[in-house]
Design an enzyme around this catalytic site. Structure first.
Site, PDB file in Angstrom:
ATOM      1  N   HIS A  75       0.864  -1.182   0.000  1.00  0.00           N
ATOM      2  CA  HIS A  75       0.000   0.000   0.000  1.00  0.00           C
ATOM      3  C   HIS A  75       0.898   1.229   0.000  1.00  0.00           C
ATOM      4  CE1 HIS A  75       0.987   0.163   4.237  1.00  0.00           C
ATOM      5  NE2 HIS A  75       0.520  -1.064   4.385  1.00  0.00           N
ATOM      6  N   HIS A 110       4.045   1.387   2.272  1.00  0.00           N
ATOM      7  CA  HIS A 110       5.279   0.748   1.799  1.00  0.00           C
ATOM      8  C   HIS A 110       5.957   1.607   0.730  1.00  0.00           C
ATOM      9  CE1 HIS A 110       2.787  -2.951   2.832  1.00  0.00           C
ATOM     10  NE2 HIS A 110       3.868  -3.136   3.574  1.00  0.00           N
ATOM     11  N   GLU A 123       6.532   3.299  10.827  1.00  0.00           N
ATOM     12  CA  GLU A 123       6.320   3.678  12.231  1.00  0.00           C
ATOM     13  C   GLU A 123       5.163   2.912  12.878  1.00  0.00           C
ATOM     14  OE1 GLU A 123       4.969   7.699  12.459  1.00  0.00           O
ATOM     15  OE2 GLU A 123       4.859   7.709  14.644  1.00  0.00           O
ATOM     16  N   GLN A 138       7.987  -3.513  16.447  1.00  0.00           N
ATOM     17  CA  GLN A 138       8.834  -4.249  15.498  1.00  0.00           C
ATOM     18  C   GLN A 138      10.139  -3.481  15.244  1.00  0.00           C
ATOM     19  OE1 GLN A 138       7.507  -6.376  11.817  1.00  0.00           O
ATOM     20  NE2 GLN A 138       7.948  -4.439  10.814  1.00  0.00           N
ATOM     21  N   SER A 174      -1.849  -3.642   5.298  1.00  0.00           N
ATOM     22  CA  SER A 174      -2.282  -4.671   4.344  1.00  0.00           C
ATOM     23  C   SER A 174      -3.522  -5.399   4.860  1.00  0.00           C
ATOM     24  CB  SER A 174      -1.159  -5.680   4.128  1.00  0.00           C
ATOM     25  OG  SER A 174       0.001  -5.010   3.703  1.00  0.00           O
ATOM     26  N   ARG A 175      -3.698  -5.407   6.187  1.00  0.00           N
ATOM     27  CA  ARG A 175      -4.824  -6.156   6.750  1.00  0.00           C
ATOM     28  C   ARG A 175      -6.131  -5.356   6.739  1.00  0.00           C
ATOM     29  NH1 ARG A 175      -0.489  -8.548  10.226  1.00  0.00           N
ATOM     30  NH2 ARG A 175      -0.556 -10.787   9.834  1.00  0.00           N
TER      31      ARG A 175
HETATM   32  O1  PAF Z   1       6.385  -5.496   8.692  1.00  0.00           O
HETATM   33  C1  PAF Z   1       6.389  -6.480   7.935  1.00  0.00           C
HETATM   34  O2  PAF Z   1       5.790  -6.475   6.869  1.00  0.00           O
HETATM   35  C2  PAF Z   1       7.130  -7.736   8.351  1.00  0.00           C
HETATM   36  O3  PAF Z   1       7.040  -7.948   9.721  1.00  0.00           O
HETATM   37  C3  PAF Z   1       8.596  -7.744   7.901  1.00  0.00           C
HETATM   38  C4  PAF Z   1       9.399  -6.633   8.550  1.00  0.00           C
HETATM   39  C5  PAF Z   1       8.668  -7.602   6.384  1.00  0.00           C
HETATM   40  C6  PAF Z   1       9.258  -9.082   8.275  1.00  0.00           C
HETATM   41  O4  PAF Z   1       8.596 -10.153   7.701  1.00  0.00           O
END
Ligand code: PAF
Length: 278
Positions: free
Chosen positions: A35, A38, A149, A154, A187-188
């Site tokens: 999307h 990204h 962000e 993560q 994406s979800r």
């Molecule tokens: O954020 C994501 O899409 C995933 O967690 C990543 C960083 C690509 C790892 O699979």
């Protein structure tokens, strides 16, 4: 844009970039279903002067047994077209057997950061994320890696891995992109039905209001409790809404510099994450 699916092709493409004197490479790791969020990372990395590579890999080890691994949206042709359009130079689309070949036995556990908040709700999730990101960084060898962000926890886990393993890569965070009504792009979001989609922006509105109240001096405990109730009344099943230190993710009982709100909540079967700095 060059699309590579095998390690030997990736190595050749990487060597060609290095030979061309284009030393500064950025990686945008993704699971596809791209999307604007990204694509904004790709554009920002380019604007920062990097040649940009993106990976598309739906990583099985970061999904729990009852999560959406099999139904996670996959459309590599569309994703590659979008990446090319955004100015990406290289797309890396490995197979599961490339990432986790027979005999593969190393997983990365980040103590503390991996087991709170999202990690408490999704045990093992960050083990999978930390491991696959370390593999992708090892394969692609970028100078910088860009993450959104919205997935703040993560990013902290990945920063810890990069620092603890002395990985020669800069971890960069791009801002959350939002729909016009404030819903963080994800994406979800496509899993939301029309009624859920209409309710979804409440999550961001509640975060903004909570931030404003905290900044105005409202007590943390009571303010968070009221915000949690507002979300429940709006149809959300809340996993957490917490005020935390932005790096350690330790809960804060009072406003501090580097304070951040993190929230995760379900609408039907869809989990939404959001975060804002306070
Ligand atoms: O954020 C994501 O899409 C995933 O967690 C990543 C960083 C690509 C790892 O699979």
């Amino acid at each position: 844009m060059q699309i590579v699916r095998h390690l030997h092709d990736l190595r050749a493409a990487r060597a060609a970039l290095a030979e061309g004197g284009r030393a500064s490479l950025a990686l945008v790791p993704t699971m596809g279903a791209l999307h604007e969020g990204h694509l904004s990372l790709v554009r920002a990395a380019r604007a920062a002067g990097h040649v940009v590579a993106a990976s598309i890999f739906v990583n099985p080890t970061q999904f729990g047994p009852n999560e959406d691994f099999t139904r996670y949206p996959r459309d590599p042709a569309r994703d590659c077209a979008l990446l090319a359009d955004a100015g990406c130079a290289l797309a890396w689309l490995p197979e599961v057997a490339t990432m986790y070949p027979p005999g593969d036995a190393t997983m990365i556990d980040v103590a503390g950061l991996s087991t709170v908040l999202e990690g408490a709700v999704r045990p093992g999730h960050y083990r999978g994320v930390a491991t696959v990101v370390a593999k992708l960084l090892g394969q692609v060898g970028p100078n910088a890696a860009w993450f959104g962000e919205k997935d703040w926890q993560q990013v902290q886990v990945i920063r810890r891995v990069a620092s603890d393993l002395f990985l020669p890569v800069e971890i960069v965070v791009g801002p959350t992109l939002r729909e016009a009504d404030g819903l963080a792009m994800s994406s979800r979001n496509r899993y939301l039905d029309a009624a859920e989609r209409a309710r979804a922006p409440l999550l961001h509105r509640v975060l903004l209001r909570t931030r404003d109240e905290l900044r105005a001096g409202a007590p943390v405990g009571a303010t968070l409790a009221a915000s949690r109730q507002t979300l429940a009344a709006g149809g959300f099943v809340l996993d957490y809404l917490e005020l935390v230190d932005e790096t350690s993710l330790a809960p804060l009982a009072a406003l501090d510099s580097g304070a951040r709100l993190l929230a995760a909540a379900r609408l039907g079967t869809t989990r939404l994450l959001d975060t804002i700095g306070v």
